[in-house]
Motif scaffolding. Structure first.
Motif, mmCIF file in Angstrom:
data_model
loop_
_atom_site.group_PDB
_atom_site.id
_atom_site.type_symbol
_atom_site.label_atom_id
_atom_site.label_comp_id
_atom_site.label_asym_id
_atom_site.label_seq_id
_atom_site.Cartn_x
_atom_site.Cartn_y
_atom_site.Cartn_z
ATOM 1 N N GLU A 236 49.053 45.160 19.181
ATOM 2 C CA GLU A 236 47.854 44.785 18.435
ATOM 3 C C GLU A 236 46.864 45.946 18.374
ATOM 4 O O GLU A 236 46.192 46.133 17.348
ATOM 5 C CB GLU A 236 47.198 43.566 19.090
ATOM 6 C CG GLU A 236 47.993 42.288 18.901
ATOM 7 C CD GLU A 236 47.354 41.088 19.582
ATOM 8 O OE1 GLU A 236 47.805 39.964 19.317
ATOM 9 O OE2 GLU A 236 46.409 41.289 20.374
ATOM 10 N N LEU A 237 46.781 46.734 19.437
ATOM 11 C CA LEU A 237 45.910 47.905 19.430
ATOM 12 C C LEU A 237 46.362 48.900 18.371
ATOM 13 O O LEU A 237 45.542 49.412 17.592
ATOM 14 C CB LEU A 237 45.904 48.559 20.812
ATOM 15 C CG LEU A 237 45.099 49.858 20.940
ATOM 16 C CD1 LEU A 237 43.616 49.605 20.710
ATOM 17 C CD2 LEU A 237 45.321 50.504 22.303
ATOM 18 N N ILE A 238 47.636 49.185 18.316
ATOM 19 C CA ILE A 238 48.164 50.131 17.332
ATOM 20 C C ILE A 238 47.932 49.602 15.920
ATOM 21 O O ILE A 238 47.567 50.363 15.010
ATOM 22 C CB ILE A 238 49.667 50.380 17.578
ATOM 23 C CG1 ILE A 238 49.862 51.089 18.928
ATOM 24 C CG2 ILE A 238 50.268 51.203 16.460
ATOM 25 C CD1 ILE A 238 49.189 52.424 19.022
ATOM 26 N N ALA A 252 50.200 55.363 22.024
ATOM 27 C CA ALA A 252 51.158 54.564 22.785
ATOM 28 C C ALA A 252 52.472 55.335 22.843
ATOM 29 O O ALA A 252 53.302 55.250 21.937
ATOM 30 C CB ALA A 252 51.348 53.199 22.138
ATOM 31 N N VAL A 253 52.644 56.104 23.903
ATOM 32 C CA VAL A 253 53.813 56.983 24.044
ATOM 33 C C VAL A 253 54.647 56.507 25.228
ATOM 34 O O VAL A 253 54.124 56.298 26.323
ATOM 35 C CB VAL A 253 53.376 58.446 24.265
ATOM 36 C CG1 VAL A 253 54.588 59.346 24.421
ATOM 37 C CG2 VAL A 253 52.484 58.911 23.122
ATOM 38 N N SER A 285 52.559 47.541 34.733
ATOM 39 C CA SER A 285 52.328 46.110 34.545
ATOM 40 C C SER A 285 53.186 45.561 33.416
ATOM 41 O O SER A 285 53.575 46.287 32.495
ATOM 42 C CB SER A 285 50.844 45.878 34.235
ATOM 43 O OG SER A 285 50.599 44.531 33.896
ATOM 44 N N ASP A 286 53.480 44.261 33.515
ATOM 45 C CA ASP A 286 54.202 43.602 32.427
ATOM 46 C C ASP A 286 53.368 43.585 31.158
ATOM 47 O O ASP A 286 53.898 43.591 30.055
ATOM 48 C CB ASP A 286 54.566 42.166 32.836
ATOM 49 C CG ASP A 286 55.586 42.136 33.966
ATOM 50 O OD1 ASP A 286 56.319 43.135 34.123
ATOM 51 O OD2 ASP A 286 55.625 41.130 34.694
ATOM 52 N N ASN A 287 52.063 43.515 31.318
ATOM 53 C CA ASN A 287 51.150 43.641 30.178
ATOM 54 C C ASN A 287 50.461 44.993 30.283
ATOM 55 O O ASN A 287 49.466 45.128 30.998
ATOM 56 C CB ASN A 287 50.119 42.519 30.161
ATOM 57 C CG ASN A 287 49.172 42.633 28.961
ATOM 58 O OD1 ASN A 287 49.410 43.409 28.036
ATOM 59 N ND2 ASN A 287 48.101 41.864 28.998
ATOM 60 N N PRO A 288 50.963 46.032 29.636
ATOM 61 C CA PRO A 288 50.463 47.394 29.863
ATOM 62 C C PRO A 288 49.090 47.679 29.280
ATOM 63 O O PRO A 288 48.563 48.772 29.494
ATOM 64 C CB PRO A 288 51.531 48.265 29.186
ATOM 65 C CG PRO A 288 52.139 47.381 28.161
ATOM 66 C CD PRO A 288 52.097 45.993 28.695
ATOM 67 N N LEU A 289 48.480 46.751 28.544
ATOM 68 C CA LEU A 289 47.154 47.001 27.981
ATOM 69 C C LEU A 289 46.104 46.296 28.816
ATOM 70 O O LEU A 289 46.156 45.076 29.004
ATOM 71 C CB LEU A 289 47.077 46.513 26.534
ATOM 72 C CG LEU A 289 45.786 46.924 25.796
ATOM 73 C CD1 LEU A 289 45.820 48.411 25.476
ATOM 74 C CD2 LEU A 289 45.590 46.096 24.534
#
Length: 591
Positions: A236-238, A252-253, A285-289
């Motif tokens: 969603e950020l991208i 996001a690399v 983390s499983d949720n990296p954001l």
């Protein structure tokens, strides 16, 4: 259930009121229960509102009726209302912690909950219940582990960037059990123009005193970020960034081997409204954001210090002795506006110092001058601190003593916080020779009182005369039960007794005297050069905070006799002659 045993009549009343309400309305069923884990008395509620059954629990705290009841969903994941403290949280009702009174009953609370849910959930045209929430910034941040501090300097640079840009940034993050705090430290404002954020203490941005982790990433500025967009994942950020036509590369690399995201800090700034959001892309983390709670600086016109404090940053203060008194005063002066320090002490921080010292276990074993420098650099930005690991009036190499005295002679004010007579004489000599205002103070052993004093050139007698005048005053009083607090870490001396608060009272009073002296206030707020301050009824003190101003007279400050022009010329000629003699001797030896 403590309240039930203390107020049994109130329990009977609560039961009667609830039974009466359940009989009067057709939307409520109730039954009592006790939570097995903490034995809290609760009422289980089923409230039917617009064909929906709201399964709730109403809790009676142990200190009821002096504390409010609460109603919340039995399912901790449910959110029913805009007037609710998060999913599963309590409803914010007509009677709350800020307006509670002990006459409010559980039946009153249930009626209030029903009215709220009924109004907000009217089919087709839901009603709006006016909010009376008064939530502080601290309350809003309670559940935010990730937080970002944006300083005035950083915000100023961000606002000055062109619209629709993407620039590099760096952050420093501090970690603790309670939170991860990020600070924006560098912003690449243009080609080869990395702006170093100047209003962050240097202790935050490096490894010198705290374990600070550097982060890198991007700051993106666009009108599109003014909208409150849902961003809960990297994808969603991208998507949000790509829709602005800004470059999404290197945001996001993923590592080719681990397929984990490489860490990036991403700041989105709305150009029109100044809306700012900060995210961290992590790999663990499983949720990296992770989204940060952004804490903005106060308005620039918010004043928290007197106008006069603006004069203090240009003044240099020399502090001799960094024990319990000197350490407190050093940090307080930095908070007040002093930015230039010369700190002098030869001792290191010991465990026994901690009962009254401003420092903590994290500095035990460090020399006090180094530890105070670290503490100052974590307190305020843009400090200049000269550290002298040196013992005034101690066995030191002469060249070291000369260097220390040279540094102190360039100060605008000298503070002797050692309570050591020998040190006092040396510092007073420097003050007198260079006409530098001098302050000093001490806590009397036992903590029953203390003294603060000063000597100002051409206003007060010189420092030694002020001290001697004070001794004359003492000679006319009954003998003090304790003469002075242990000073300057003298070896093999029995430690005296005083609370940290006793030292704090004298240190605070002395700090105020130092500021008055440094600013050369005229008229001064302190008409006398010496003050005795009592903290209990003892000796000459009749009550706590009994303050005795002491007027003294004595010899003034020595005026240096300026050299005549003839004497200066003669000295220069003699120097040249001596130098030429050395050159001639060296030339003859070579031949």
């Amino acid at each position: 259930m403590e309240w039930l045993t203390k107020y049994p009549d109130r329990f009977v009343r609560e039961c009667a009121e609830l039974d009466k309400l359940a009989q009067e309305v057709d939307w409520l069923t109730v039954f009592w229960s006790i939570t097995p884990e903490d034995l809290v008395l609760e009422v289980q509620l089923d409230m039917t509102v617009h064909d929906r059954v709201y399964k709730a629990r109403m809790g009676y705290p142990a200190v009821f009726p002096n504390a409010p009841l609460y109603i919340r969903p039995r399912d901790p994941s449910e959110r029913w209302s805009n007037h609710q403290f998060g999913p599963g949280g309590s409803l914010c009702l007509q009677w709350r912690a800020d307006n509670w009174n002990s006459e409010v009953t559980g039946a009153d609370i249930i009626r209030s909950a029903y009215e709220l849910l009924h109004t907000e959930n009217i089919p087709v045209t839901p009603g709006v219940v006016p909010s009376v929430h008064r939530i502080t910034d601290g309350q809003r941040a309670r559940n935010s582990y990730f937080r970002s501090i944006v300083t005035n300097d950083a915000l100023s640079v961000i606002k000055g960037l062109q619209d629709q840009v993407k620039v590099e940034l760096k952050t420093s993050s501090l970690f603790s059990e309670a939170g991860q705090i990020a600070f924006i430290t560098h912003i690449n404002a243009g080609e080869d123009n990395a702006h170093v954020v100047g209003d962050i203490p240097v202790g935050i941005t490096g490894f010198s005193s705290l374990f600070s982790i550097e982060g890198k990433g991007w700051l993106l500025k666009s009108d599109a970020f003014d909208e409150l967009l849902t961003i809960s994942s990297v994808d969603e950020l991208i998507k949000v960034i790509s829709e602005t036509a800004l470059d999404i590369s290197d945001i996001a690399v993923k590592n080719e081997e681990t397929q984990k995201y490489e860490k990036r800090m991403i700041v989105l700034y709305g150009n029109k409204t100044g809306a700012i959001r900060q995210f961290s892309i992590v790999s663990y983390s499983d949720n990296p954001l992770k989204e940060y709670k952004v804490i903005l600086p106060p308005p620039s016109d918010e004043v928290r210090l007197p106008e006069e404090h603006k004069k203090l940053p240009e003044l240099k203060v020399g502090i001799i002795g960094l024990g319990s008194m000197g350490s407190k005063i050093a940090l307080s002066l930095a908070r007040s506006g002093i930015r230039k320090f010369v700190v002098v002490d030869d001792d290191f921080l010991k465990l026994e110092n901690l009962v009254r010292h401003e420092l903590s276990w994290t500095e035990v074993g460090l020399h006090k001058v180094d530890a105070i420098k670290n503490a100052l650099n974590l307190t305020m930005p843009n400090l200049e601190i000269e550290v002298l690991n040196h013992r005034i009036a101690g066995q030191e190499p002469p060249i070291n003593a000369a260097g220390a005295f040279q540094s102190l002679s360039q100060c605008d004010l000298l503070l002797d916080a050692t309570a050591n007579p020998e040190v006092f004489l040396h510092v007073a000599a420097i003050a007198n020779a260079y006409k530098i205002p001098m302050c000093w103070g001490e806590v009397f052993a036992g903590g029953y009182g203390g003294l603060i004093a000063r000597a100002r050139p051409d206003i007060d007698p010189n420092p030694i005369a002020v001290r001697d005048g004070f001794y004359v005053y003492l000679s006319k009083q009954e003998t003090a039960p304790f003469q002075q607090e242990r000073g300057y870490d003298i070896e093999a001396e029995t430690p005296s007794i005083a609370y940290d608060s006793n030292v704090g009272v004298i240190a605070t009073s002395l700090t105020n005297l130092i500021i008055d002296t440094a600013l050369r206030k005229n008229p001064s707020e302190y008409p006398a050069p010496v003050y005795l301050i009592g903290m209990k009824k003892k000796w000459i003190f009749t009550q706590p905070f009994d303050t005795r101003p002491i007027a003294v007279t004595g010899e003034g400050w020595k005026d240096g006799i300026p050299p005549t022009a003839e004497a200066s010329v003669a000295a220069v000629k003699l120097l040249l002659e001596k130098l030429s003699e050395k050159s001639s001797a060296e030339a003859n030896s070579c031949s």
